[in-house]
Design a protein around this motif. Structure first.
Motif, PDB file in Angstrom:
ATOM      1  N   ALA A  58       0.829  -1.208   0.000  1.00  0.00           N
ATOM      2  CA  ALA A  58       0.000   0.000   0.000  1.00  0.00           C
ATOM      3  C   ALA A  58       0.867   1.263   0.000  1.00  0.00           C
ATOM      4  N   VAL A  59       1.935   1.244   0.771  1.00  0.00           N
ATOM      5  CA  VAL A  59       2.841   2.400   0.822  1.00  0.00           C
ATOM      6  C   VAL A  59       3.524   2.589  -0.529  1.00  0.00           C
ATOM      7  N   MET A  60       4.010   1.497  -1.114  1.00  0.00           N
ATOM      8  CA  MET A  60       4.686   1.611  -2.402  1.00  0.00           C
ATOM      9  C   MET A  60       3.713   2.047  -3.500  1.00  0.00           C
ATOM     10  N   GLN A  61       2.472   1.574  -3.427  1.00  0.00           N
ATOM     11  CA  GLN A  61       1.480   1.997  -4.421  1.00  0.00           C
ATOM     12  C   GLN A  61       1.191   3.493  -4.279  1.00  0.00           C
ATOM     13  N   ALA A  62       1.087   3.960  -3.046  1.00  0.00           N
ATOM     14  CA  ALA A  62       0.874   5.395  -2.813  1.00  0.00           C
ATOM     15  C   ALA A  62       2.058   6.202  -3.353  1.00  0.00           C
ATOM     16  N   PHE A  63       3.264   5.707  -3.143  1.00  0.00           N
ATOM     17  CA  PHE A  63       4.470   6.366  -3.650  1.00  0.00           C
ATOM     18  C   PHE A  63       4.412   6.433  -5.176  1.00  0.00           C
ATOM     19  N   LEU A  64       4.090   5.319  -5.798  1.00  0.00           N
ATOM     20  CA  LEU A  64       3.995   5.232  -7.249  1.00  0.00           C
ATOM     21  C   LEU A  64       2.922   6.168  -7.803  1.00  0.00           C
ATOM     22  N   ASP A  65       1.811   6.285  -7.091  1.00  0.00           N
ATOM     23  CA  ASP A  65       0.690   7.121  -7.534  1.00  0.00           C
ATOM     24  C   ASP A  65       0.875   8.604  -7.224  1.00  0.00           C
ATOM     25  N   GLY A  66       1.973   8.950  -6.548  1.00  0.00           N
ATOM     26  CA  GLY A  66       2.214  10.348  -6.206  1.00  0.00           C
ATOM     27  C   GLY A  66       1.417  10.804  -4.993  1.00  0.00           C
ATOM     28  N   ASN A  67       1.047   9.860  -4.143  1.00  0.00           N
ATOM     29  CA  ASN A  67       0.248  10.173  -2.959  1.00  0.00           C
ATOM     30  C   ASN A  67       1.013  10.019  -1.649  1.00  0.00           C
ATOM     31  N   LEU A  68       2.326  10.027  -1.708  1.00  0.00           N
ATOM     32  CA  LEU A  68       3.135   9.930  -0.495  1.00  0.00           C
ATOM     33  C   LEU A  68       3.737  11.310  -0.223  1.00  0.00           C
ATOM     34  N   PHE A  69       3.509  11.790   0.998  1.00  0.00           N
ATOM     35  CA  PHE A  69       3.916  13.145   1.363  1.00  0.00           C
ATOM     36  C   PHE A  69       4.678  13.125   2.674  1.00  0.00           C
ATOM     37  N   ILE A  70       5.421  14.194   2.910  1.00  0.00           N
ATOM     38  CA  ILE A  70       6.092  14.390   4.190  1.00  0.00           C
ATOM     39  C   ILE A  70       5.507  15.656   4.805  1.00  0.00           C
ATOM     40  N   LYS A  71       5.098  15.532   6.069  1.00  0.00           N
ATOM     41  CA  LYS A  71       4.590  16.708   6.770  1.00  0.00           C
ATOM     42  C   LYS A  71       5.779  17.598   7.108  1.00  0.00           C
ATOM     43  N   LYS A  72       5.665  18.866   6.761  1.00  0.00           N
ATOM     44  CA  LYS A  72       6.775  19.796   6.966  1.00  0.00           C
ATOM     45  C   LYS A  72       7.072  20.012   8.448  1.00  0.00           C
ATOM     46  N   ALA A  73       6.052  20.010   9.288  1.00  0.00           N
ATOM     47  CA  ALA A  73       6.217  20.316  10.706  1.00  0.00           C
ATOM     48  C   ALA A  73       7.024  19.247  11.447  1.00  0.00           C
ATOM     49  N   ASP A  74       6.642  17.971  11.274  1.00  0.00           N
ATOM     50  CA  ASP A  74       7.289  16.915  12.063  1.00  0.00           C
ATOM     51  C   ASP A  74       8.012  15.865  11.218  1.00  0.00           C
ATOM     52  N   LYS A  75       8.062  16.074   9.894  1.00  0.00           N
ATOM     53  CA  LYS A  75       8.767  15.175   8.969  1.00  0.00           C
ATOM     54  C   LYS A  75       8.162  13.769   8.934  1.00  0.00           C
ATOM     55  N   LYS A  76       6.930  13.624   9.373  1.00  0.00           N
ATOM     56  CA  LYS A  76       6.250  12.328   9.338  1.00  0.00           C
ATOM     57  C   LYS A  76       5.711  12.079   7.930  1.00  0.00           C
ATOM     58  N   ILE A  77       5.860  10.847   7.464  1.00  0.00           N
ATOM     59  CA  ILE A  77       5.371  10.463   6.148  1.00  0.00           C
ATOM     60  C   ILE A  77       3.885  10.130   6.263  1.00  0.00           C
ATOM     61  N   VAL A  78       3.110  10.613   5.301  1.00  0.00           N
ATOM     62  CA  VAL A  78       1.666  10.339   5.261  1.00  0.00           C
ATOM     63  C   VAL A  78       1.262  10.003   3.830  1.00  0.00           C
TER      64      VAL A  78
END
Length: 191
Positions: A58-78
């Motif tokens: 699911a994470v890799m699919q989100a990455f592939l689809d351009g839906n993986l982000f990093i929150k600027k405030a805490d650097k958490k991946i969402v």
């Protein structure tokens, strides 16, 4: 170049044949997907594949689809999605809603073609052995489309374990296409 493509498949084959699952710190590896270095991202993808976890797919699919982000405030991946015209963020491991966020508070994690190819092959490889028939059929179609010779061993393993006739036919069709393409590439003269 082919060497880095083969590593995740060998890791996956070893883990599946041993009947064990690798328990890596998925959060750390997911976090490394935001690294600037492609090598660091490749290593993180390989470790995620090695876990054999559906959440890794699911994470890799989100990455592939351009839906993986990093929150600027805490650097958490969402994982980010537009729901009811609002950008909503989800935890990549739990799937819990992190909350609706302003898109200016996150940064999309960049992906290049080398990573796309690696991820497509990794997702297909993990999906070929899924317990879900629909997922296996979809994986067979994806392998057929990609015609990646690195998938031959995994397709053969999947065929040996498959019990469903429709899926078996799809696997065999994909294997034939991949083998035919690899023979064409072998017989082509180098320039």
């Amino acid at each position: 170049m082919k060497r880095f493509l083969l590593r995740p498949f060998f890791i996956l084959l070893i883990l599946l044949s041993a009947g064990t699952s690798a328990f890596a710190d998925m959060n750390a590896d997911i976090g490394k997907l935001s690294a600037k270095s492609t090598k660091t991202k490749i290593a993180a993808i390989e470790r995620l594949v090695a876990t054999g976890e559906p959440k890794a797919v699911a994470v890799m699919q989100a990455f592939l689809d351009g839906n993986l982000f990093i929150k600027k405030a805490d650097k958490k991946i969402v994982i980010g999605k537009i729901i009811s015209e609002k950008f909503t963020a989800f935890d990549p491991i739990t799937g819990d809603v992190v909350g609706p966020l302003n898109k200016s508070k996150v940064k999309k994690i960049r992906i290049n073609n080398r990573l796309r190819k690696l991820i497509r092959g990794s997702i297909a490889g993990m999906s070929l052995l899924s317990p879900d028939k629909a997922v296996r059929l979809s994986a067979a179609k994806n392998v057929f489309k990609s015609q990646n010779a690195d998938m031959i061993g995994l397709l053969e393993k999947a065929i040996s374990k498959e019990m469903n006739e429709d899926v078996m036919t799809a696997f065999k069709r994909s294997l034939a296409a991949v083998e035919a393409l690899s023979l064409i590439h072998i017989s082509e003269p180098t320039r």
